[in-house]
Design an enzyme around this catalytic site. Structure first.
Site, PDB file in Angstrom:
ATOM      1  N   GLY A  60       0.867  -1.259   0.074  1.00  0.00           N
ATOM      2  CA  GLY A  60      -0.126   0.180  -0.046  1.00  0.00           C
ATOM      3  C   GLY A  60       1.009   1.422  -0.107  1.00  0.00           C
ATOM      4  O   GLY A  60       2.053   1.113   0.393  1.00  0.00           O
TER       5      GLY A  60
ATOM      6  N   ARG B  59       1.190  -5.513  -5.131  1.00  0.00           N
ATOM      7  CA  ARG B  59       1.089  -6.658  -3.864  1.00  0.00           C
ATOM      8  C   ARG B  59       1.709  -7.741  -4.472  1.00  0.00           C
ATOM      9  O   ARG B  59       1.449  -8.847  -3.659  1.00  0.00           O
ATOM     10  CB  ARG B  59      -0.279  -6.705  -3.460  1.00  0.00           C
ATOM     11  CG  ARG B  59      -0.653  -5.309  -2.616  1.00  0.00           C
ATOM     12  CD  ARG B  59      -1.773  -5.597  -1.566  1.00  0.00           C
ATOM     13  NE  ARG B  59      -2.002  -4.478  -1.131  1.00  0.00           N
ATOM     14  CZ  ARG B  59      -1.406  -3.814   0.029  1.00  0.00           C
ATOM     15  NH1 ARG B  59      -0.438  -4.497   0.759  1.00  0.00           N
ATOM     16  NH2 ARG B  59      -2.079  -2.986   0.515  1.00  0.00           N
TER      17      ARG B  59
ATOM     18  N   ASP C 114       5.504  -5.271   6.516  1.00  0.00           N
ATOM     19  CA  ASP C 114       5.872  -6.465   7.068  1.00  0.00           C
ATOM     20  C   ASP C 114       5.904  -7.529   6.354  1.00  0.00           C
ATOM     21  O   ASP C 114       6.904  -8.185   6.151  1.00  0.00           O
ATOM     22  CB  ASP C 114       5.230  -6.841   8.495  1.00  0.00           C
ATOM     23  CG  ASP C 114       3.634  -6.814   8.150  1.00  0.00           C
ATOM     24  OD1 ASP C 114       3.150  -6.277   7.221  1.00  0.00           O
ATOM     25  OD2 ASP C 114       2.943  -7.525   8.923  1.00  0.00           O
ATOM     26  N   ASP C 115       4.921  -7.751   5.233  1.00  0.00           N
ATOM     27  CA  ASP C 115       4.989  -8.781   4.495  1.00  0.00           C
ATOM     28  C   ASP C 115       5.761  -8.675   3.241  1.00  0.00           C
ATOM     29  O   ASP C 115       6.605  -9.672   2.816  1.00  0.00           O
ATOM     30  CB  ASP C 115       3.477  -8.981   3.779  1.00  0.00           C
ATOM     31  CG  ASP C 115       2.333  -9.697   4.762  1.00  0.00           C
ATOM     32  OD1 ASP C 115       3.015 -10.441   5.707  1.00  0.00           O
ATOM     33  OD2 ASP C 115       1.260  -9.285   4.604  1.00  0.00           O
TER      34      ASP C 115
ATOM     35  N   LYS D  93       8.068   0.697   5.639  1.00  0.00           N
ATOM     36  CA  LYS D  93       6.881   1.596   5.038  1.00  0.00           C
ATOM     37  C   LYS D  93       5.493   0.952   5.483  1.00  0.00           C
ATOM     38  O   LYS D  93       5.326  -0.335   5.485  1.00  0.00           O
ATOM     39  CB  LYS D  93       6.991   1.612   3.508  1.00  0.00           C
ATOM     40  CG  LYS D  93       5.718   2.069   2.905  1.00  0.00           C
ATOM     41  CD  LYS D  93       5.164   1.026   1.730  1.00  0.00           C
ATOM     42  CE  LYS D  93       4.476  -0.029   2.636  1.00  0.00           C
ATOM     43  NZ  LYS D  93       3.601  -0.750   1.522  1.00  0.00           N
ATOM     44  N   THR D  94       4.626   1.618   6.051  1.00  0.00           N
ATOM     45  CA  THR D  94       3.155   1.324   6.187  1.00  0.00           C
ATOM     46  C   THR D  94       2.441   2.497   6.762  1.00  0.00           C
ATOM     47  O   THR D  94       3.056   2.843   7.983  1.00  0.00           O
ATOM     48  CB  THR D  94       2.908  -0.219   6.487  1.00  0.00           C
ATOM     49  OG1 THR D  94       1.483  -0.102   6.614  1.00  0.00           O
ATOM     50  CG2 THR D  94       3.524  -0.322   8.076  1.00  0.00           C
TER      51      THR D  94
ATOM     52  N   ASP E 157      -0.094   1.692   8.569  1.00  0.00           N
ATOM     53  CA  ASP E 157      -0.430   0.941   9.451  1.00  0.00           C
ATOM     54  C   ASP E 157       0.154   1.006  10.900  1.00  0.00           C
ATOM     55  O   ASP E 157      -0.411   1.019  11.910  1.00  0.00           O
ATOM     56  CB  ASP E 157      -0.817  -0.273   9.318  1.00  0.00           C
ATOM     57  CG  ASP E 157      -1.512  -0.655   7.980  1.00  0.00           C
ATOM     58  OD1 ASP E 157      -2.085   0.355   7.771  1.00  0.00           O
ATOM     59  OD2 ASP E 157      -1.560  -1.819   7.550  1.00  0.00           O
TER      60      ASP E 157
ATOM     61  N   LYS F  14     -27.129  16.078  16.180  1.00  0.00           N
ATOM     62  CA  LYS F  14     -28.103  15.126  16.095  1.00  0.00           C
ATOM     63  C   LYS F  14     -27.729  14.006  15.415  1.00  0.00           C
ATOM     64  O   LYS F  14     -28.726  12.975  15.075  1.00  0.00           O
ATOM     65  CB  LYS F  14     -29.224  15.866  14.663  1.00  0.00           C
ATOM     66  CG  LYS F  14     -28.594  16.303  13.332  1.00  0.00           C
ATOM     67  CD  LYS F  14     -29.568  16.905  12.382  1.00  0.00           C
ATOM     68  CE  LYS F  14     -29.049  17.505  11.407  1.00  0.00           C
ATOM     69  NZ  LYS F  14     -29.875  18.162  10.547  1.00  0.00           N
TER      70      LYS F  14
ATOM     71  N   GLU G 203     -10.335  -0.883  11.296  1.00  0.00           N
ATOM     72  CA  GLU G 203     -10.738  -1.531  10.106  1.00  0.00           C
ATOM     73  C   GLU G 203     -10.356  -3.116  10.712  1.00  0.00           C
ATOM     74  O   GLU G 203     -11.136  -4.084  10.158  1.00  0.00           O
ATOM     75  CB  GLU G 203     -10.164  -1.229   8.897  1.00  0.00           C
ATOM     76  CG  GLU G 203      -8.764  -1.496   8.836  1.00  0.00           C
ATOM     77  CD  GLU G 203      -8.243  -1.457   7.240  1.00  0.00           C
ATOM     78  OE1 GLU G 203      -8.822  -0.900   6.506  1.00  0.00           O
ATOM     79  OE2 GLU G 203      -7.098  -1.836   7.141  1.00  0.00           O
TER      80      GLU G 203
ATOM     81  N   TYR H  87      -7.889   5.289   2.284  1.00  0.00           N
ATOM     82  CA  TYR H  87      -7.121   5.818   0.726  1.00  0.00           C
ATOM     83  C   TYR H  87      -6.813   7.275   0.963  1.00  0.00           C
ATOM     84  O   TYR H  87      -6.000   7.893   0.382  1.00  0.00           O
ATOM     85  CB  TYR H  87      -8.088   5.132  -0.237  1.00  0.00           C
ATOM     86  CG  TYR H  87      -7.956   3.811  -0.153  1.00  0.00           C
ATOM     87  CD1 TYR H  87      -7.187   2.998  -0.913  1.00  0.00           C
ATOM     88  CD2 TYR H  87      -9.288   3.150   0.094  1.00  0.00           C
ATOM     89  CE1 TYR H  87      -7.184   1.553  -0.626  1.00  0.00           C
ATOM     90  CE2 TYR H  87      -9.465   1.736   0.309  1.00  0.00           C
ATOM     91  CZ  TYR H  87      -8.371   0.929  -0.264  1.00  0.00           C
ATOM     92  OH  TYR H  87      -8.558  -0.241  -0.254  1.00  0.00           O
ATOM     93  N   GLU H  88      -7.796   8.086   1.642  1.00  0.00           N
ATOM     94  CA  GLU H  88      -7.560   9.439   1.529  1.00  0.00           C
ATOM     95  C   GLU H  88      -6.249   9.818   2.427  1.00  0.00           C
ATOM     96  O   GLU H  88      -5.918  10.923   2.063  1.00  0.00           O
ATOM     97  CB  GLU H  88      -8.610  10.140   2.528  1.00  0.00           C
ATOM     98  CG  GLU H  88     -10.028  10.136   2.254  1.00  0.00           C
ATOM     99  CD  GLU H  88     -10.806   8.511   2.344  1.00  0.00           C
ATOM    100  OE1 GLU H  88     -10.110   7.619   2.968  1.00  0.00           O
ATOM    101  OE2 GLU H  88     -11.912   8.570   2.370  1.00  0.00           O
TER     102      GLU H  88
ATOM    103  N   ARG I 116      -3.244   7.862   2.298  1.00  0.00           N
ATOM    104  CA  ARG I 116      -2.066   7.169   1.978  1.00  0.00           C
ATOM    105  C   ARG I 116      -1.214   7.633   1.028  1.00  0.00           C
ATOM    106  O   ARG I 116       0.110   7.504   0.877  1.00  0.00           O
ATOM    107  CB  ARG I 116      -2.482   5.890   1.327  1.00  0.00           C
ATOM    108  CG  ARG I 116      -3.190   4.977   2.470  1.00  0.00           C
ATOM    109  CD  ARG I 116      -3.243   3.477   1.974  1.00  0.00           C
ATOM    110  NE  ARG I 116      -3.710   3.232   0.616  1.00  0.00           N
ATOM    111  CZ  ARG I 116      -3.576   2.043   0.165  1.00  0.00           C
ATOM    112  NH1 ARG I 116      -3.566   1.051   0.584  1.00  0.00           N
ATOM    113  NH2 ARG I 116      -3.896   1.836  -1.412  1.00  0.00           N
TER     114      ARG I 116
HETATM  115  P1  FBP Z   1       0.625  -2.092   3.536  1.00  0.00           P
HETATM  116  O1  FBP Z   1       0.709  -2.563   4.747  1.00  0.00           O
HETATM  117  O2  FBP Z   1       1.051  -2.797   2.258  1.00  0.00           O
HETATM  118  O3  FBP Z   1       1.401  -0.732   3.631  1.00  0.00           O
HETATM  119  O4  FBP Z   1      -0.725  -1.631   3.253  1.00  0.00           O
HETATM  120  C1  FBP Z   1      -1.691  -0.912   3.944  1.00  0.00           C
HETATM  121  C2  FBP Z   1      -3.056  -0.925   3.970  1.00  0.00           C
HETATM  122  O5  FBP Z   1      -3.306   0.787   3.515  1.00  0.00           O
HETATM  123  C3  FBP Z   1      -4.049  -1.004   4.939  1.00  0.00           C
HETATM  124  O6  FBP Z   1      -4.397  -0.286   5.985  1.00  0.00           O
HETATM  125  C4  FBP Z   1      -5.148  -1.699   4.137  1.00  0.00           C
HETATM  126  O7  FBP Z   1      -5.875  -2.725   4.979  1.00  0.00           O
HETATM  127  C5  FBP Z   1      -4.722  -2.180   3.022  1.00  0.00           C
HETATM  128  O8  FBP Z   1      -3.522  -1.515   2.907  1.00  0.00           O
HETATM  129  C6  FBP Z   1      -5.411  -1.701   1.703  1.00  0.00           C
HETATM  130  O9  FBP Z   1      -5.056  -2.779   0.494  1.00  0.00           O
HETATM  131  P2  FBP Z   1      -5.282  -2.294  -0.635  1.00  0.00           P
HETATM  132  O10 FBP Z   1      -4.488  -0.849  -1.281  1.00  0.00           O
HETATM  133  O11 FBP Z   1      -4.730  -3.268  -1.539  1.00  0.00           O
HETATM  134  O12 FBP Z   1      -6.457  -2.040  -0.976  1.00  0.00           O
END
Ligand code: FBP
Length: 566
Positions: free
Chosen positions: A94, A158, A188-189, A215-216, A218, A255, A324, A438-439, A441
């Site tokens: 991501g 990915r 991590d992956d 990087k991430t 998360d 409300k 999430e 996504y907003e 990243r």
């Molecule tokens: P990475 O761990 O590869 O950095 O991705 C993080 C992330 O943004 C997660 O928070 C989210 O669940 C996932 O990617 C969404 O994946 P995709 O971009 O494939 O929809």
């Protein structure tokens, strides 16, 4: 009304005003790196071992297991400049703010060592490594992307390089293009994958260094040696601005109940950080739900109590943060997801033949043990089908596609109706949902991320030039001024353990979940009763690039509390 035609011949605008100004930002290099790779020497520490499952990890990584941690110290090291080399970088997984500055740091580090060094970028993520698609990253090209968000310079993907055929293709492309430094920017992956490639190349006798960069958004790629992954700082600032705005809207209109699901995959670091920045009424933390073994019904009951208590005070409004990954932590859902992971992996072919979701659901239910089949049947149609979606190439459930907040609201409505019947609730419940992920990243990197990523990239170049392989670029002391950051490398195998993925045992870098004994979580726990009852909201506003340092250069609450600087 007639509109006047504009006759001005304006030059087409190729980048925003902010981008023009950000282009001039000069990231601060840590003092240890500032005179270039030829002034840095490697200091090796003691041999290391993996965080768990040592024997199994050692067996899988015989050539790269046990390597020492590396720290950089000042000292002449002219060897790194002698021969010109080709280096290559790939962005994996991501997007995260700062990726372009990692590449800028790499380019500047390699060029400083020897101006004839070249940097290439594999296109579209790891698939570009297998398919040998790349471009040269020249200084002129790089200048257009310095301090910008996004991964659009070379894109990401990915794909996992794991089969013998894929590994051999990757090796072939590295060898044929005389690449002696290969840098993987990933979570991590992806960094586990970097470790696998480093091991493979050593086994095959290929003289190329493989270096990872953490990087991430998360924030779950961290441990004693890696203080944070890049992108977390910027992404949480963006989400906190939006959540703060919602808090203000809630407090103005009075409300609605707003349910905000926040990205972060399994770990709740993003949610915790945003909560510490905005003080919403309710913050769910997946790791706590797991520790307390809370069922879905108990989570809903917890929410219902807060909604009812606020209604008693005439407050039919509030803000709830939902990580999430929550769904994966609720024990019965965790069990169901684990069973589904194995079931989907074992029955891939049979499921591919079924086109309708209802057929797939029926098939899955027929194979699950009774308890889990009943749970699957009881779930709303949308959630059940989202749980059956394909896993990502690393075997992860795609939690970003599961609308947990809607499940909670549906169940909460039913619970509140029951409380109403019992005379324990007399309010109005009107809910609005949001998903912020996504907003954040590809946002323009904060000063912190712009500096951190540049240092991580430059540091990765120095590791590679010193022929270290199988290491993660490590830049530490992050709550200090960037000039005082410490640099070095951590063996990738040191962070690994064995986990079940796609129905099989695999070595993976252990994800860092929220530590319930850690200071950031304690701060939430200490304040949440007050935040539930009152409107203690904070409004962080938009991230700032210009102005007083305490506003532009502040680090995350998480890092501050972890370092007990507050
Ligand atoms: P990475 O761990 O590869 O950095 O991705 C993080 C992330 O943004 C997660 O928070 C989210 O669940 C996932 O990617 C969404 O994946 P995709 O971009 O494939 O929809």
């Amino acid at each position: 009304m007639a509109t006047k035609k504009c006759n001005k011949k304006c030059a087409p605008q190729t980048c925003s005003q902010l981008q023009q100004h950000r282009g001039k930002f000069k990231p601060v290099l840590p003092n240890i790196l500032k005179n270039g790779p030829a002034s840095v020497k490697v200091k090796a520490g003691k041999p290391t071992k993996s965080v768990a499952d040592q024997a199994k990890v050692k067996k899988i990584f015989p050539h790269t297991y046990g390597m020492p941690e590396i720290a950089f110290v000042k000292g002449a090291n002219s060897g790194v400049s002698k021969k010109a080399i080709n280096a290559a970088v790939v962005l994996s997984g991501g997007q995260a703010p700062g990726g372009h500055n990692v590449i800028a740091g790499l380019l500047d580090g390699f060029k400083k060592a020897n101006s004839r060094n070249k940097l290439f970028g594999f296109l579209g993520g790891p698939s570009g490594v297998i398919e040998c698609k790349f471009i040269e990253i020249t200084p002129a090209l790089m200048d257009k992307f310095r301090n910008t968000g996004g991964f659009d310079l070379i894109q990401s993907g990915r794909t996992k390089i794991e089969t013998d055929e894929q590994l051999s293709k990757a090796k072939e492309n590295i060898v044929n293009n005389k690449i002696s430094a290969f840098v993987v920017v990933g979570g991590d992956d992806s960094n586990t994958n970097a470790g696998v490639i480093a091991e493979y190349l050593k086994k095959e006798g290929v003289d190329a260094s493989v270096i990872g960069v953490p990087k991430t958004i998360d924030g779950d790629l961290k441990n004693e040696q890696i203080e944070t992954s890049f992108g977390f700082d910027t992404a949480t600032k963006i989400y906190a601005e939006m959540v703060g705005n919602i808090c203000r809207d809630v407090n103005s209109a009075r409300k609605y109940w707003h349910f905000v699901r926040l990205m972060g995959r399994s770990a709740s670091h993003i949610t915790l950080e945003v909560a510490l920045k905005t003080h919403p009424n309710v913050t769910l933390i997946g790791e706590e739900v797991l520790a307390k073994k809370m069922t879905l019904a108990q989570v809903v009951d917890y929410l219902a109590k807060i909604v009812a208590a606020r209604a008693k005070d005439g407050k039919n409004f509030g803000v709830v943060l939902v990580p999430e990954g929550l769904i994966e932590f609720i024990p019965e859902m965790k069990e169901l997801i684990a069973a589904l992971n194995d079931l989907l992996a074992d029955n891939e072919e049979a499921l591919a033949k079924l086109s309708k979701v209802s057929e797939k659901k029926e098939f899955v239910i027929s194979k699950l043990p009774k308890k889990l089949a009943d749970l699957m049947k009881s779930l709303p149609e949308g959630i059940a089908s989202q749980l059956m979606l394909d896993r990502d190439p690393h075997g992860n459930v795609q939690v970003s596609l599961i609308e947990t907040e809607k499940l909670l609201i549906e169940m909460l409505r039913a619970r509140l109706a029951q409380l109403k019947k019992e005379g324990k609730y007399n309010g109005k419940f009107s809910a609005i949902t949001h998903f912020f992920g996504y907003e954040g990243r590809c946002g323009v990197p904060s000063n912190f991320d712009a500096n951190y990523t540049y240092a991580l990239g430059y540091n990765a170049a120095v590791l590679a030039l010193n022929k270290c392989s199988g290491y993660l670029s490590s830049v530490r002391n992050l709550v200090k001024n960037p000039k005082d950051w410490a640099c070095g490398g951590i063996p990738l195998t040191m962070m690994m353990n064995i986990e079940r993925r796609k129905g099989k045992e695999k070595p993976v870098i252990r994800k860092a979940l929220v530590d319930l004994k850690g200071e950031p979580f304690k701060q939430l726990a200490k304040n949440r009763e007050l935040w539930a009852k009152t409107e203690s909201y904070l409004f962080p506003g938009p991230m700032q690039f210009f102005g007083p340092e305490e506003v532009t250069d502040m680090t995350t609450e998480t890092l501050k509390y972890e370092h007990k600087k507050k």
